[in-house]
Design an enzyme around this catalytic site. Structure first.
Site: not given
Length: 253
Positions: A138-139, A152, A156
């Site tokens: 993920s982020s 984005y 995520k």
């Protein structure tokens, strides 16, 4: 410490550059046989030849993970070649941070749906493993609102939710699922190098947010992935491991 990974079999999507390449190298360094995929044929050949030249047991395949049928076929073929699957790492991202329906669609198809398809195709094989592990990348953009708060960051965040759900659903089968959320990761040919060259103001702003004074490198994230994939982490499931050098400020409870 022996991570008890020798002889295990793993799948890694996006295994030729950056975090994905570092994950593949870290896994083979622990004695894992790895099948990886990526879109660019030249990159796949280079990674495969380089790693085999070091004695690694690897197999690379040219694949666009947005092609669901091709992804499913790859998982089945790789499982046959490897003799099973113990570890599945969903690493690929569309890196589609800008607004627009096209980027929302790409983020969903690549960041989320590819992970779903990878897991569903790998599940019959993971169920036969005595130390099955799923890791999704993920982020920090999925847990905090930052410049990538559009498609984005949203996707995520959805990936973390999906992975935690897998952990609960698959626990009775002995299959663990965790996500890893990197902060800024810098490498040659990567996103942040491009930003540094084309949008220096954004780069300096992002760099300044890092308390360590630097961005991360792919190997630092890869370590987290390999640790979670290890049978020694058998009690860790459903976690989102943040690897950001104290970049994010939100408290993860």
């Amino acid at each position: 410490m022996d991570l008890q990974l020798a002889g295990r079999k793993a799948l890694v999507t996006g295994g030729t550059k950056g975090i994905g390449r570092a994950i593949v190298e870290a896994l083979v360094g622990e004695g894992v046989a790895v099948a990886f995929c990526a879109r660019t044929e030249a990159d796949v050949k280079e990674a495969e030849q380089t790693l085999r030249g070091r004695g690694a047991e690897v197999s690379g395949t040219v694949l666009d993970v947005a092609d669901g049928a091709a992804l499913t076929n790859w998982v089945g073929t790789a499982a046959g070649q490897l003799g099973g699957i113990d570890i599945a790492v969903a690493n690929v991202s569309a890196l589609a941070a800008a607004p627009g329906e096209e980027n929302w669609r790409a983020s969903f198809e690549v960041d989320v749906l590819h992970a779903v398809r990878l897991v569903e195709a790998a599940l019959p094989h993971l169920e036969r493993s005595d130390a099955a592990s799923i890791v999704t990348i993920s982020s920090v953009s999925g847990r905090e609102i930052d410049f990538a708060a559009g498609p984005y960051g949203t996707m995520k965040g959805a990936l973390v939710h999906y992975t935690h759900g897998l952990a609960v659903q698959l626990a009775p089968k002995g299959i663990r699922a965790n996500s890893v959320s990197p902060g800024n990761v810098y490498f040659d040919g990567g996103f942040w190098q491009s930003v540094e060259q084309n949008n220096p103001e954004l780069y300096e702003h992002a760099l300044g947010l890092n308390p360590t004074g630097r961005m991360g490198d792919p190997e630092e994230t890869a370590y987290a992935v390999v640790m979670l994939a290890s049978p020694r982490a058998r009690r860790i499931s459903g976690t989102n491991l943040v690897v950001d050098g104290a970049l994010t400020r939100g408290v993860q409870l």
